[in-house]
Design a protein around this motif. Structure first.
Motif, PDB file in Angstrom:
ATOM      1  N   MET A   1       7.608  28.842  17.389  1.00 12.00           N
ATOM      2  CA  MET A   1       8.335  27.551  17.304  1.00 12.00           C
ATOM      3  C   MET A   1       7.473  26.407  17.823  1.00 12.00           C
ATOM      4  N   LEU A   2       7.656  25.268  17.213  1.00  6.15           N
ATOM      5  CA  LEU A   2       6.886  24.098  17.624  1.00  6.15           C
ATOM      6  C   LEU A   2       7.462  23.478  18.878  1.00  6.15           C
ATOM      7  N   ASP A   3       6.588  23.103  19.780  1.00  7.71           N
ATOM      8  CA  ASP A   3       7.020  22.337  20.934  1.00  7.71           C
ATOM      9  C   ASP A   3       6.879  20.857  20.553  1.00  7.71           C
ATOM     10  N   PHE A   4       7.994  20.284  20.067  1.00 10.06           N
ATOM     11  CA  PHE A   4       7.926  18.926  19.524  1.00 10.06           C
ATOM     12  C   PHE A   4       7.465  17.895  20.552  1.00 10.06           C
ATOM     13  N   ASP A   5       7.945  18.081  21.807  1.00  6.97           N
ATOM     14  CA  ASP A   5       7.584  17.087  22.818  1.00  6.97           C
ATOM     15  C   ASP A   5       6.083  17.044  23.035  1.00  6.97           C
ATOM     16  N   LYS A   6       5.548  18.251  23.184  1.00  8.35           N
ATOM     17  CA  LYS A   6       4.114  18.332  23.400  1.00  8.35           C
ATOM     18  C   LYS A   6       3.369  17.747  22.186  1.00  8.35           C
ATOM     19  N   PHE A   7       3.899  18.110  21.038  1.00 12.58           N
ATOM     20  CA  PHE A   7       3.256  17.714  19.797  1.00 12.58           C
ATOM     21  C   PHE A   7       3.195  16.199  19.646  1.00 12.58           C
ATOM     22  N   THR A   8       4.311  15.548  19.962  1.00 10.47           N
ATOM     23  CA  THR A   8       4.341  14.096  19.754  1.00 10.47           C
ATOM     24  C   THR A   8       3.443  13.358  20.748  1.00 10.47           C
ATOM     25  N   GLN A   9       3.077  14.061  21.838  1.00  8.84           N
ATOM     26  CA  GLN A   9       2.110  13.438  22.757  1.00  8.84           C
ATOM     27  C   GLN A   9       0.782  13.160  22.062  1.00  8.84           C
ATOM     28  N   TYR A  10       0.509  13.907  21.027  1.00  6.26           N
ATOM     29  CA  TYR A  10      -0.747  13.712  20.312  1.00  6.26           C
ATOM     30  C   TYR A  10      -0.729  12.480  19.399  1.00  6.26           C
ATOM     31  N   SER A  11       0.477  11.906  19.201  1.00  5.58           N
ATOM     32  CA  SER A  11       0.573  10.766  18.294  1.00  5.58           C
ATOM     33  C   SER A  11      -0.180   9.565  18.847  1.00  5.58           C
ATOM     34  N   LYS A  12      -1.228   9.167  18.164  1.00  2.00           N
ATOM     35  CA  LYS A  12      -1.989   7.984  18.573  1.00  2.00           C
ATOM     36  C   LYS A  12      -2.633   7.388  17.335  1.00  2.00           C
ATOM     37  N   PRO A  13      -3.100   6.143  17.427  1.00  2.00           N
ATOM     38  CA  PRO A  13      -3.715   5.574  16.238  1.00  2.00           C
ATOM     39  C   PRO A  13      -4.985   6.341  15.851  1.00  2.00           C
ATOM     40  N   GLY A  14      -5.156   6.570  14.570  1.00  2.00           N
ATOM     41  CA  GLY A  14      -6.355   7.289  14.129  1.00  2.00           C
ATOM     42  C   GLY A  14      -6.585   7.110  12.644  1.00  2.00           C
ATOM     43  N   PRO A  15      -7.863   7.196  12.208  1.00  2.00           N
ATOM     44  CA  PRO A  15      -8.174   7.001  10.792  1.00  2.00           C
ATOM     45  C   PRO A  15      -7.644   8.134   9.913  1.00  2.00           C
ATOM     46  N   ARG A  16      -7.508   7.833   8.619  1.00  2.00           N
ATOM     47  CA  ARG A  16      -7.116   8.868   7.655  1.00  2.00           C
ATOM     48  C   ARG A  16      -8.344   9.523   7.022  1.00  2.00           C
ATOM     49  N   TYR A  17      -9.505   9.013   7.404  1.00  2.00           N
ATOM     50  CA  TYR A  17     -10.788   9.558   6.951  1.00  2.00           C
ATOM     51  C   TYR A  17     -10.891   9.768   5.433  1.00  2.00           C
ATOM     52  N   THR A  18     -10.569   8.715   4.686  1.00  2.00           N
ATOM     53  CA  THR A  18     -10.929   8.760   3.263  1.00  2.00           C
ATOM     54  C   THR A  18     -12.425   8.452   3.138  1.00  2.00           C
ATOM     55  N   SER A  19     -13.014   7.994   4.236  1.00  2.00           N
ATOM     56  CA  SER A  19     -14.475   7.854   4.290  1.00  2.00           C
ATOM     57  C   SER A  19     -14.899   8.107   5.728  1.00  2.00           C
ATOM     58  N   TYR A  20     -16.169   8.466   5.917  1.00  2.00           N
ATOM     59  CA  TYR A  20     -16.771   8.437   7.246  1.00  2.00           C
ATOM     60  C   TYR A  20     -18.182   7.904   7.086  1.00  2.00           C
ATOM     61  N   PRO A  21     -18.609   6.864   7.779  1.00  2.00           N
ATOM     62  CA  PRO A  21     -17.820   6.022   8.671  1.00  2.00           C
ATOM     63  C   PRO A  21     -16.643   5.362   7.948  1.00  2.00           C
ATOM     64  N   THR A  22     -15.614   5.004   8.709  1.00  2.00           N
ATOM     65  CA  THR A  22     -14.436   4.404   8.091  1.00  2.00           C
ATOM     66  C   THR A  22     -14.731   2.960   7.678  1.00  2.00           C
ATOM     67  N   ALA A  23     -13.805   2.383   6.911  1.00  2.00           N
ATOM     68  CA  ALA A  23     -14.013   1.032   6.374  1.00  2.00           C
ATOM     69  C   ALA A  23     -14.231  -0.012   7.480  1.00  2.00           C
ATOM     70  N   LEU A  24     -13.821   0.309   8.712  1.00  2.00           N
ATOM     71  CA  LEU A  24     -14.057  -0.637   9.822  1.00  2.00           C
ATOM     72  C   LEU A  24     -15.543  -0.891  10.051  1.00  2.00           C
ATOM     73  N   GLU A  25     -16.361   0.069   9.670  1.00  2.00           N
ATOM     74  CA  GLU A  25     -17.815  -0.084   9.885  1.00  2.00           C
ATOM     75  C   GLU A  25     -18.497  -0.769   8.707  1.00  2.00           C
ATOM     76  N   PHE A  26     -17.743  -1.064   7.649  1.00  2.00           N
ATOM     77  CA  PHE A  26     -18.367  -1.741   6.507  1.00  2.00           C
ATOM     78  C   PHE A  26     -18.691  -3.174   6.926  1.00  2.00           C
ATOM     79  N   SER A  27     -19.887  -3.636   6.578  1.00  2.00           N
ATOM     80  CA  SER A  27     -20.218  -5.024   6.910  1.00  2.00           C
ATOM     81  C   SER A  27     -21.308  -5.512   5.969  1.00  2.00           C
ATOM     82  N   ASP A  28     -21.623  -6.816   6.097  1.00  2.00           N
ATOM     83  CA  ASP A  28     -22.661  -7.360   5.218  1.00  2.00           C
ATOM     84  C   ASP A  28     -24.060  -7.103   5.767  1.00  2.00           C
TER      85      ASP A  28
END
Ligand code: SAM
Ligand code: SF4
Length: 455
Positions: free
Chosen positions: A1-28
């Motif tokens: 069984m999943l420990d939902f409380d523990k699991f949701t502690q992992y929720s934080k902002p993070g990329p979806r990695y459709t690229s690496y480096p992510t689009a934040l690193e794109f520049s001129d």
């Protein structure tokens, strides 16, 4: 069984990695000239994958994170087609257009916001520039079921389109009203029937979990209705809520969004339900029938990930054409202008409408391989990696392995000298598991307004 409380502690902002480096690193700093050099240096024996961005939509769905231009003006659409055709002519001066084309994708916006004649004109121009489509090339289009008719599907079918993807998101009326996308079941059913009438090899539908008023109970009904349409593939996206980047998302009342534990319950149920209906999870957010080539690819550890999501076609150079589109070569990413004026100005000046991107160094390529393997196949064959890159995994990634210890302790991954492998629960946290391998993430870690939440 999943420990939902523990699991949701992992929720934080993070990329979806459709690229690496992510689009934040794109520049001129990756300049236009440097981009052209990369294009000129491309290995002509590598096949091409073409992505066309057709950005128009009539009304805003409040959850939409795509690059969209809202309009209903016919002249704007006609003008855009003219520019797409001119962009292809300029591209033909910089790459060998006789290379074989293994993939063509129309993304949006809503490509079928162009009428049948307009679609025909775009396709004819593509085929006049790129003549070497391979037999069985994957030719696909994203479709809003509210904007598709028989003529359009016929044009696409006759041009060799063999895959379509329909946006559903959710069938619940309350949810639909809250996100400003009212789309009764019958409309979606009609679109599905059209795809079958024109013998599309594969039909995908998109759902989103994490939308306003959704609960496990409402989503169960949405899944039942979606299954009744018998699609070949499902995408079940985690709603990426980034109102600081997308103004229309500010119209969503955040107090109506489901909590991480509810979202997790939805996803857990979705996986079990799909499994009971004969679909298997592919990568982070996709499901396919076992006879589907995506499924076969994951079995062989050959699934790849790019801007369009998951694909079986690795080793091709992806060329992005149109406003905001993103291209990907062996060692670079390149994005076109996001503003229509700048896009048109570049083409008027006889240049490709390239705005920004990133050239990959050796470290980027090493990390890209690891992150994409994890995101696609939920495992990493360390022996194969070491042979490919001639580095010792344990010492190169000592920091990352340290960061992954809590995941190991929670049974989300197992790490041996030869393999990293996610458990079935760990796959739900694959973005979190990939983050320790991202060299740029530490720089962004303190900024919570960068990426959407992982759970
Ligand atoms: C370009 S749209 C698909 C075609 C068409 N415009 C439509 O909506 O039917 C691509 C898909 O991205 C997904 N999407 C859009 N915004 C999203 C967000 N903020 N979070 C997660 N998925 C999102 C939706 O499932 C949508 O169907
Ligand atoms: S989800 Fe699709 S139809 Fe809705 S605004 Fe975004 S691109 Fe347009």
């Amino acid at each position: 069984m999943l420990d939902f409380d523990k699991f949701t502690q992992y929720s934080k902002p993070g990329p979806r990695y459709t690229s690496y480096p992510t689009a934040l690193e794109f520049s001129d700093t990756f300049t236009y000239d440097a981009f052209l050099e990369k294009l000129h240096a491309q290995d002509s024996s590598r096949p091409l994958s073409l992505y066309f961005h057709l950005p128009f939509c009539k009304n805003a769905c409040y959850f939409c994170g795509c690059n969209v231009v809202f309009t209903s003006k016919e002249d704007k659409k006609e003008r855009y087609i003219d520019y797409l055709i001119r962009e292809m002519a300029i591209l033909a001066q910089h790459i060998d257009v006789n290379r074989s084309v293994i993939q063509l994708h129309f993304g949006g916006g809503t490509p079928t916001f162009f009428n049948a004649e307009q679609l025909e004109r775009i396709i004819a121009a593509i085929k006049s520039h790129f003549k070497n489509f391979v037999e069985g090339a994957e030719i696909s289009c994203e479709i809003d079921p509210r904007h598709i008719n028989d003529e359009q599907m016929k044009v696409m079918s006759e041009a060799g389109f063999n895959r379509v993807s329909f946006g559903i998101q959710d069938f619940d009326e309350k949810v639909q009203i809250a996100v400003h996308r009212v789309q009764p079941y019958d409309i979606t059913k009609k679109a599905m029937d059209l795809a079958r009438k024109y013998n599309m090899v594969s039909v995908n539908v998109d759902l989103i979990y994490g939308l306003p008023y959704q609960s496990l109970e409402t989503f169960k009904k949405t899944l039942d209705l979606a299954i009744s349409l018998n699609p070949d593939r499902f995408a079940v996206f985690n709603y990426a809520h980034v109102p600081w980047l997308k103004k229309t998302m500010r119209k969503i009342d955040e107090t109506t969004l489901p909590h991480p534990a509810e979202k997790l319950a939805i996803m857990r149920h979705t996986i079990d339900y799909m499994d009971s209906k004969g679909y298997r999870m592919i990568g982070m957010d996709h499901f396919a029938k076992p006879e589907d080539e995506l499924f076969k690819a994951i079995e062989k550890g050959e699934l790849h990930r790019n801007f369009q999501g998951y694909t079986t076609k690795g080793g091709a150079d992806l060329i992005g054409i149109g406003l905001t589109s993103i291209g990907e070569g062996a060692d670079y990413y390149a994005q076109n202008f996001k503003e229509m004026d700048a896009y048109e100005e570049a083409i008027d000046a006889g240049k490709l409408p390239y705005e920004r991107g990133v050239a990959l160094n050796e470290d980027d390529r090493i990390r890209q391989y690891v992150i994409m393997e994890l995101m696609s196949n939920f495992r990493l064959d360390i022996g194969r990696f070491e042979k490919l890159y001639n580095v010792k995994f344990g010492s190169y990634f000592a920091d990352a392995l340290e960061e992954l210890k809590p995941f190991e302790a929670d049974g989300l991954i197992t790490i041996t000298p030869s393999l990293i492998e996610c458990s079935s629960t760990g796959t739900l946290l694959i973005r979190n598991i990939a983050i320790p391998f991202d060299a740029y993430m530490k720089r962004h870690a303190s900024n919570t307004k960068t990426f959407s939440k992982t759970v």
